[in-house]
Write a protein that holds these residues in place. Structure first.
Motif, PDB file in Angstrom:
ATOM      1  N   CYS A  60       0.853  -1.195   0.000  1.00 28.27           N
ATOM      2  CA  CYS A  60       0.000   0.000   0.000  1.00 28.27           C
ATOM      3  C   CYS A  60       0.887   1.242   0.000  1.00 28.27           C
ATOM      4  O   CYS A  60       2.047   1.194   0.412  1.00 28.27           O
ATOM      5  CB  CYS A  60      -0.908   0.000   1.224  1.00 28.27           C
TER       6      CYS A  60
ATOM      7  N   LEU B 163      -0.054   3.894   1.697  1.00 28.35           N
ATOM      8  CA  LEU B 163      -0.319   4.534   2.979  1.00 28.35           C
ATOM      9  C   LEU B 163       0.017   3.542   4.088  1.00 28.35           C
ATOM     10  O   LEU B 163       0.224   2.352   3.818  1.00 28.35           O
ATOM     11  CB  LEU B 163      -1.804   4.933   3.083  1.00 28.35           C
ATOM     12  N   ALA B 164       0.047   4.032   5.297  1.00 26.94           N
ATOM     13  CA  ALA B 164       0.288   3.132   6.445  1.00 26.94           C
ATOM     14  C   ALA B 164      -0.654   3.565   7.568  1.00 26.94           C
ATOM     15  O   ALA B 164      -0.243   4.227   8.517  1.00 26.94           O
ATOM     16  CB  ALA B 164       1.743   3.202   6.872  1.00 26.94           C
ATOM     17  N   CYS B 165      -1.924   3.215   7.407  1.00 26.79           N
ATOM     18  CA  CYS B 165      -2.932   3.664   8.378  1.00 26.79           C
ATOM     19  C   CYS B 165      -2.749   2.939   9.719  1.00 26.79           C
ATOM     20  O   CYS B 165      -2.428   1.744   9.740  1.00 26.79           O
ATOM     21  CB  CYS B 165      -4.339   3.376   7.852  1.00 26.79           C
TER      22      CYS B 165
ATOM     23  N   CYS C 227      -4.735  -0.345  10.253  1.00 31.58           N
ATOM     24  CA  CYS C 227      -4.670  -1.366   9.189  1.00 31.58           C
ATOM     25  C   CYS C 227      -4.008  -2.643   9.696  1.00 31.58           C
ATOM     26  O   CYS C 227      -2.946  -2.601  10.311  1.00 31.58           O
ATOM     27  CB  CYS C 227      -3.889  -0.842   7.993  1.00 31.58           C
TER      28      CYS C 227
ATOM     29  N   ILE D 211      -0.929  -4.723   6.181  1.00 30.46           N
ATOM     30  CA  ILE D 211       0.308  -4.377   5.469  1.00 30.46           C
ATOM     31  C   ILE D 211       1.566  -4.713   6.266  1.00 30.46           C
ATOM     32  O   ILE D 211       2.664  -4.349   5.870  1.00 30.46           O
ATOM     33  CB  ILE D 211       0.314  -2.875   5.091  1.00 30.46           C
TER      34      ILE D 211
ATOM     35  N   GLY E  38      -7.065  -4.572  -0.462  1.00 29.00           N
ATOM     36  CA  GLY E  38      -5.621  -4.805  -0.600  1.00 29.00           C
ATOM     37  C   GLY E  38      -5.015  -4.794   0.768  1.00 29.00           C
ATOM     38  O   GLY E  38      -5.644  -5.280   1.703  1.00 29.00           O
ATOM     39  N   GLY E  39      -3.942  -4.096   0.886  1.00 24.35           N
ATOM     40  CA  GLY E  39      -3.175  -3.211   0.033  1.00 24.35           C
ATOM     41  C   GLY E  39      -3.973  -2.192  -0.792  1.00 24.35           C
ATOM     42  O   GLY E  39      -5.142  -1.955  -0.559  1.00 24.35           O
TER      43      GLY E  39
ATOM     44  N   ASN F 226      -7.631   3.911  -1.654  1.00 23.45           N
ATOM     45  CA  ASN F 226      -7.463   5.111  -0.820  1.00 23.45           C
ATOM     46  C   ASN F 226      -7.462   6.362  -1.694  1.00 23.45           C
ATOM     47  O   ASN F 226      -7.350   7.471  -1.189  1.00 23.45           O
ATOM     48  CB  ASN F 226      -6.204   5.015   0.045  1.00 23.45           C
TER      49      ASN F 226
ATOM     50  N   HIS G 288     -11.849   4.878   0.250  1.00 20.85           N
ATOM     51  CA  HIS G 288     -11.614   4.854   1.702  1.00 20.85           C
ATOM     52  C   HIS G 288     -11.628   6.291   2.228  1.00 20.85           C
ATOM     53  O   HIS G 288     -10.796   7.104   1.848  1.00 20.85           O
ATOM     54  CB  HIS G 288     -10.245   4.174   1.920  1.00 20.85           C
TER      55      HIS G 288
HETATM   56  S1  SF4 Z   1      -4.638  -1.047   2.896  1.00 12.79           S
HETATM   57 FE1  SF4 Z   1      -6.187   0.529   3.351  1.00 12.79          FE
HETATM   58  S2  SF4 Z   1      -6.186   0.649   5.583  1.00 12.79           S
HETATM   59 FE2  SF4 Z   1      -4.308  -0.418   5.005  1.00 12.79          FE
HETATM   60  S3  SF4 Z   1      -2.737   1.160   4.868  1.00 12.79           S
HETATM   61 FE3  SF4 Z   1      -3.605   0.941   2.834  1.00 12.79          FE
HETATM   62  S4  SF4 Z   1      -5.235   2.469   2.713  1.00 12.79           S
HETATM   63 FE4  SF4 Z   1      -4.729   2.204   4.866  1.00 12.79          FE
END
Ligand code: SF4
Ligand code: SF4
Length: 386
Positions: A38, A40-42, A45, A48, A80-81, A108, A130
């Motif tokens: 991904c 991002l690193a929410c 989550c 990931i 995903g991801g 995202n 998202h």
């Molecule tokens: S998979 Fe979704 S929740 Fe997970 S880090 Fe990526 S955007 Fe954020």
């Protein structure tokens, strides 16, 4: 992930067919995770946290189509991801739409505007963006400033190009009901449908503090729905699922309703919980000990009220009791008075932790594959030279 097709007639027909065929367990949505990488690193989550060798793996387009054929669910959600990172994502979606699958591409949206040309508007394709709340809240949830504005801009761009767009929000503890209500007002302004689900307490999520328990979830959703009376919030959920979130229904989950396929194989038992993998969908259905999962049965399921476990339960309940479903949709969601009794948690079995074992197994498979590929390449080079 939004599930617009629950509003479509076709899902009713599919459910009815399964009932007439006397099938006890059947899938409604294939959760296809072609990669875990991904951009991002929410903090909430749980998807990931893998070593790079696994994050770099992709399911091929053919593997994705085979999974859809094998499973047979009328809808494919692609989380995903971040699916838009996958180089073959346009092709994957085209192949699924050609199979007349409803496709919900969960993103995202960081890459959405740039990649719109890969897709064509179709009644079978939905972008599910998202968006966890209003600007400050969302940017905090995804640990990056500016993401909310880019997502909103991408939503507008996709809609202008004729695509159907929904948003999906994961709700965590500490999100005030008033703010959620304002966020839902925004979805009306944007002209998008919305799906909401309480976050599942992933054991690998960096933030373990803010997952909602069942009591808090029901109270929060009651408060939100009370503020929505008379408004035109366009939920992509069945009325009975919303009624369940508000504590008015006692449901057990349906983990096989949204089976997950990813680079490991078919995930046991559900999209949220990885407790082993099967090679085929048939093997998943036949070898998973379904009775040992669910709230009241397994510690890791204690607080789960997520859509992927309970929306299929609500859909089946609506089929078995259409009058009740109709009554809920006419009356609206009850936001006061006693709640349905909670499931007894006293006999749940303790959690098992097998994440590292699975990762090690996959890494050794990857190493073996790479060694075999290198050997084959060397042999080919040698034979060309000879
Ligand atoms: S998979 Fe979704 S929740 Fe997970 S880090 Fe990526 S955007 Fe954020
Ligand atoms: S309650 Fe059901 S859907 Fe939720 S994690 Fe457990 S098995 Fe999965």
């Amino acid at each position: 992930m939004a599930i617009p097709f629950f509003k479509e007639m076709r899902i009713g027909g599919y459910l009815l067919k399964q009932k007439l065929l006397g099938r006890k367990r059947y899938p409604l949505v294939l959760m296809l995770e072609p990669l875990f990488r991904c951009n991002l690193a929410c903090v909430g989550c749980g998807k990931i946290d893998y070593p790079d060798a696994i994050l770099n793996r992709r399911m091929t387009a053919q593997e994705c189509w085979d999974a859809a054929d094998e499973c047979g669910a009328p809808m494919v959600a692609i989380p995903g991801g971040e699916p838009l990172i996958h180089k073959e994502i346009g092709e994957i979606v085209r192949g699924l739409v050609a199979r007349k699958k409803f496709v919900s591409l969960c993103t995202n949206a960081l890459l959405l505007e740039k990649k719109l040309d890969l897709f064509e508007p179709s009644p079978y394709l939905f972008f599910s963006v998202h968006l966890d709340g209003l600007r400050d809240h969302h940017d905090k949830a995804v640990s990056q400033k500016g993401v909310f504005d880019r997502a909103v801009s991408a939503i507008k761009a996709a809609k202008a190009r004729g695509f159907t767009v929904n948003v999906n929000a994961t709700i965590f503890d500490g999100h005030p009901a008033e703010e959620i209500a304002k966020f839902l007002d925004l979805t009306v302004e944007l002209g998008v449908g919305v799906s909401m689900s309480p976050g599942y307490a992933y054991e690998r999520a960096p933030d373990q503090e803010h997952f909602l328990n069942r009591t808090k979830t029901k109270k929060l959703f009651r408060d939100v729905f009370a503020m929505g009376k008379g408004k035109k919030w366009n939920f992509m959920h069945s009325g009975l699922f919303l009624d369940f979130l508000a504590g008015n229904q006692q449901y057990e989950c349906t983990p096989w309703g949204m089976p997950a396929r990813n680079i490991f194989g078919w995930q046991k038992p559900c999209y949220l919980l990885g407790e082993g993998y099967a090679k085929t969908f048939k093997e998943l259905m036949e070898t998973t000990d379904w009775e040992t999962y669910g709230t009241g049965k397994y510690e890791k399921c204690a607080d789960c009220m997520a859509h992927c476990g309970y929306e299929p339960t609500a859909a089946t309940a609506a089929l078995n009791n259409p009058l009740k479903a109709m009554w809920v949709s006419l009356r609206g969601i009850k936001t006061s008075g006693p709640m349905a009794p909670e499931i007894d948690m006293s006999k749940q079995r303790p959690a098992q932790y097998i994440f590292s074992e699975q990762v090690q197994k996959k890494l050794s498979e990857i190493r073996k594959d790479e060694a075999a590929a290198a050997q084959a390449k060397a042999a080919q080079k040698a034979s060309t030279a000879a």
